[in-house]
Write a protein that holds these residues in place. Structure first.
Motif, PDB file in Angstrom:
ATOM      1  N   UNK A 151       0.848  -1.190   0.000  1.00 58.07           N
ATOM      2  CA  UNK A 151       0.000   0.000   0.000  1.00 58.07           C
ATOM      3  C   UNK A 151       0.881   1.235   0.000  1.00 58.07           C
ATOM      4  N   UNK A 152       0.282   2.359  -0.338  1.00 60.11           N
ATOM      5  CA  UNK A 152       0.984   3.636  -0.362  1.00 60.11           C
ATOM      6  C   UNK A 152       0.448   4.516   0.753  1.00 60.11           C
ATOM      7  N   UNK A 153       1.351   5.179   1.464  1.00 53.52           N
ATOM      8  CA  UNK A 153       0.920   6.099   2.506  1.00 53.52           C
ATOM      9  C   UNK A 153       0.663   5.398   3.821  1.00 53.52           C
ATOM     10  N   UNK A 154      -0.055   6.094   4.733  1.00 48.51           N
ATOM     11  CA  UNK A 154      -0.338   5.492   6.028  1.00 48.51           C
ATOM     12  C   UNK A 154      -1.304   4.333   5.879  1.00 48.51           C
ATOM     13  N   UNK A 155      -1.306   3.409   6.859  1.00 46.24           N
ATOM     14  CA  UNK A 155      -0.531   3.400   8.108  1.00 46.24           C
ATOM     15  C   UNK A 155       0.893   2.912   7.866  1.00 46.24           C
ATOM     16  N   UNK A 156       1.741   3.108   8.842  1.00 48.44           N
ATOM     17  CA  UNK A 156       3.093   2.591   8.741  1.00 48.44           C
ATOM     18  C   UNK A 156       3.074   1.073   8.902  1.00 48.44           C
ATOM     19  N   UNK A 157       4.110   0.453   8.405  1.00 51.33           N
ATOM     20  CA  UNK A 157       4.215  -1.001   8.570  1.00 51.33           C
ATOM     21  C   UNK A 157       4.281  -1.388  10.044  1.00 51.33           C
ATOM     22  N   UNK A 158       4.979  -0.574  10.826  1.00 49.70           N
ATOM     23  CA  UNK A 158       5.080  -0.866  12.253  1.00 49.70           C
ATOM     24  C   UNK A 158       3.713  -0.857  12.913  1.00 49.70           C
ATOM     25  N   UNK A 159       2.833   0.092  12.498  1.00 57.46           N
ATOM     26  CA  UNK A 159       1.510   0.183  13.113  1.00 57.46           C
ATOM     27  C   UNK A 159       0.668  -1.050  12.780  1.00 57.46           C
ATOM     28  N   UNK A 160       0.718  -1.484  11.509  1.00 55.12           N
ATOM     29  CA  UNK A 160      -0.039  -2.677  11.122  1.00 55.12           C
ATOM     30  C   UNK A 160       0.497  -3.902  11.841  1.00 55.12           C
ATOM     31  N   UNK A 181       6.426 -11.618  14.451  1.00 59.23           N
ATOM     32  CA  UNK A 181       6.406 -10.467  13.556  1.00 59.23           C
ATOM     33  C   UNK A 181       7.755  -9.795  13.536  1.00 59.23           C
ATOM     34  N   UNK A 182       8.162  -9.302  12.380  1.00 56.59           N
ATOM     35  CA  UNK A 182       9.469  -8.643  12.254  1.00 56.59           C
ATOM     36  C   UNK A 182       9.376  -7.543  11.213  1.00 56.59           C
ATOM     37  N   UNK A 183      10.191  -6.508  11.384  1.00 57.79           N
ATOM     38  CA  UNK A 183      10.207  -5.363  10.471  1.00 57.79           C
ATOM     39  C   UNK A 183      11.639  -5.006  10.134  1.00 57.79           C
ATOM     40  N   UNK A 184      11.906  -4.799   8.839  1.00 60.08           N
ATOM     41  CA  UNK A 184      13.234  -4.412   8.362  1.00 60.08           C
ATOM     42  C   UNK A 184      13.120  -3.037   7.698  1.00 60.08           C
ATOM     43  N   UNK A 185      13.439  -1.958   8.410  1.00 60.05           N
ATOM     44  CA  UNK A 185      13.252  -0.608   7.853  1.00 60.05           C
ATOM     45  C   UNK A 185      14.045  -0.356   6.589  1.00 60.05           C
ATOM     46  N   UNK A 186      15.240  -0.918   6.482  1.00 59.11           N
ATOM     47  CA  UNK A 186      16.076  -0.645   5.308  1.00 59.11           C
ATOM     48  C   UNK A 186      15.432  -1.163   4.029  1.00 59.11           C
TER      49      UNK A 186
END
Length: 549
Positions: free
Chosen positions: A268-277, A295-300
């Protein structure tokens, strides 16, 4: 924590994902809070105020009694219900993309299309904007392909619709108990408008199949389901996303892609952030997982992952097997969305796109234009500002602290649409632009090179009197071979009749003659091709023709 605090916390956790009115949730959550045991109250206290985020890449236990979790936000338990809800989720995502050509809904965010969802154990109730109903039915309901294509089927096999007192009911004819999704608030007049949309889109066969087989699968559907699945991807997870659809209320664009039976990619484009979802899906009270998850998040790399895990195969195996996986992918900046367009280049500093002097409306229009055209942010913003300055009503919108289209007149909406994404100004301009698209898509060499003619144009920049186009690297010779007239020795009428090319220092200008040989006002600029490059392209075209002869 008091009982009142429990009620408020439960309402907040559920409402941000479903969009249900607070007054309707209050009574249900009051009844639930009154029945909680001291141990359950302690568990909810801990879940409402977690010490750390569960999206840390490690395995986690849900930690809440399944029955209690199911009462807070019910999940679909039956396989058929999960399949229907997964099909509705994918159809809604595709249908929202169809609104790009709608006269008023073209700028709607996803939350303006899907207003709320009410999950129940045996069914789901959705409240939609009536404008999405026609596109949704076009994507969801089954329709049989031309007999020459064999037993091909489009849409979702077994889905039917009927009106009842509460709205339009979507159901699976081959399920027992019957899987149901109710579209609340849909009247017969709204349904007639949707049926007119289907007829205009040449999908009247959808209505014929539903009328001819209202309570049973058609022969084509039976053959189809014997060979392929009704819905691909992890249907229990996709069903859970539909029951939490308001997570994506603020995004202007969303896409879902199932892969096999256990993987789903959501972009998706725009909000919400991946962290929020990810934080919501990892919340112990509302997670889609039944027992274990990670759950894991890779900002780079701008990728987040949510895994639904099964039980460990043995005590010696530390990792649980992965039952389903959802990848959340951030889109490149040119796909739009305020979250990914939050800064613009400015020397020597980077200035926030949103500021006290910039209304949210302008940001949203810039994001929408970048999404639809692939333009750089600075160019899209400059074009929209120039268009707004020409009209007093639009100029006042840019100077206001906040602006909204909700109360705007139809004339103002038309002005905003033309300022954001101008239409072709004449019949000849539309003919030239359409011919370029069709010639590029229909050219075998381009399709072989790029695996899709839609990849010919890297970006477009629509203006009030012309269209600027940037081509994908390496495709220029094949593109001009496709559009220039009488270059194909096997087809005397190859290319676009009446097309003429002029060149300047930095671009080519395509013009169009009318049937009498007079030059029209249609023009398309091909950016980034100078005189030297044009000579090289002509040389390559001559080489192509020599090889064919």
């Amino acid at each position: 924590m008091s009982s009142k605090s429990h009620v408020s916390g439960l309402i907040a956790v559920r409402r941000c994902q479903t969009g249900e009115p607070r007054r309707e949730l209050k009574q249900a959550m009051k009844g639930l809070a009154a029945e909680l045991s001291p141990a359950q109250k302690a568990t909810i206290d801990e879940a409402l105020h977690p010490a750390n985020s569960a999206a840390d890449g490690r395995e986690h236990e849900v930690g809440i009694d399944p029955d209690l979790k199911h009462r807070i936000l019910p999940s679909a338990l039956d396989r058929a219900q999960q399949e229907l809800e997964a099909a509705v989720f994918h159809a809604l995502v595709r249908a929202s993309d169809r609104l790009g050509s709608h006269p008023t809904a073209w700028c709607y965010r996803f939350g303006q299309v899907v207003r709320q969802v009410r999950p129940e154990p045996d069914r789901l109730r959705l409240t939609l904007n009536p404008v999405i109903l026609g596109p949704l039915l076009a994507e969801l309901l089954p329709t049989e392909a031309d007999p020459a294509e064999g037993d091909a089927l489009y849409g979702t096999a077994g889905v039917r619709m009927r009106m009842d007192r509460s709205g339009l009911e979507l159901y699976l004819v081959d399920s027992d108990p019957r899987a149901t999704v109710v579209l609340s608030g849909i009247t017969r007049n709204i349904l007639r408008d949707a049926e007119a949309y289907l007829a205009e889109d040449r999908l009247s066969s959808v209505l014929r199949l539903c009328a001819n087989s209202p309570d049973a699968l058609s022969p084509t559907e039976k053959a189809w389901l014997h060979e392929v699945r009704r819905v691909y991807g992890p249907v229990h997870v996709t069903s859970g996303l539909l029951r939490r659809i308001r997570l994506f209320a603020d995004t202007p664009w969303i896409k879902s892609t199932p892969r096999g039976t256990a993987e789903l990619v959501v972009e998706w484009a725009g909000p919400p952030t991946q962290q929020a979802v990810l934080a919501t899906l990892c919340h112990p009270m509302t997670t889609i997982a039944a027992t274990r998850y990670s759950g894991a998040h890779w900002p780079t790399s701008k990728i987040a992952r949510f895994d639904v895990l099964g039980s460990p195969a043995s005590t010696t195996t530390p990792r649980s097997p992965r039952a389903a996986e959802v990848l959340f992918r951030a889109l490149p900046p040119y796909h739009g969305g305020p979250d990914y367009l939050h800064t613009k280049a400015s020397s020597p500093h980077r200035i926030p796109l949103r500021s006290f002097h910039r209304p949210a409306l302008l940001d949203d229009l810039v994001a929408l234009r970048c999404l639809r055209t692939g333009e750089p942010l600075e160019r899209a913003e400059r074009r929209i500002r120039e268009a707004f300055e020409k009209h007093p009503d639009l100029r006042r919108m840019t100077s206001a602290r906040s602006s909204s289209l909700d109360t705007a007149s139809s004339d103002t909406l038309s002005l905003v649409r033309e300022a954001a994404l101008p239409s072709a100004h004449s019949v000849h301009q539309r003919l030239l632009e359409t011919s370029l698209l069709l010639a590029a898509r229909g050219n075998w060499s381009i399709d072989q090179h790029l695996q899709g003619g839609h990849e010919v144009f890297a970006a477009v920049s629509p203006g009030p009197y012309t269209l600027a186009v940037e081509l994908v690297d390496g495709v220029a010779p094949m593109f001009f071979r496709a559009i220039l007239p009488q270059l194909d020795p096997e087809h005397a009428a190859g290319g676009i009749p009446g097309l003429r090319v002029a060149h300047s220092d930095t671009r080519l200008v395509l013009r169009l003659l009318d049937r009498n040989g007079a030059m029209t006002n249609a023009s398309v600029n091909i950016e980034g091709i100078d005189k030297t490059q044009w000579k090289e392209i002509l040389t390559e075209l001559k080489r192509m023709l020599t090889a064919l002869s």
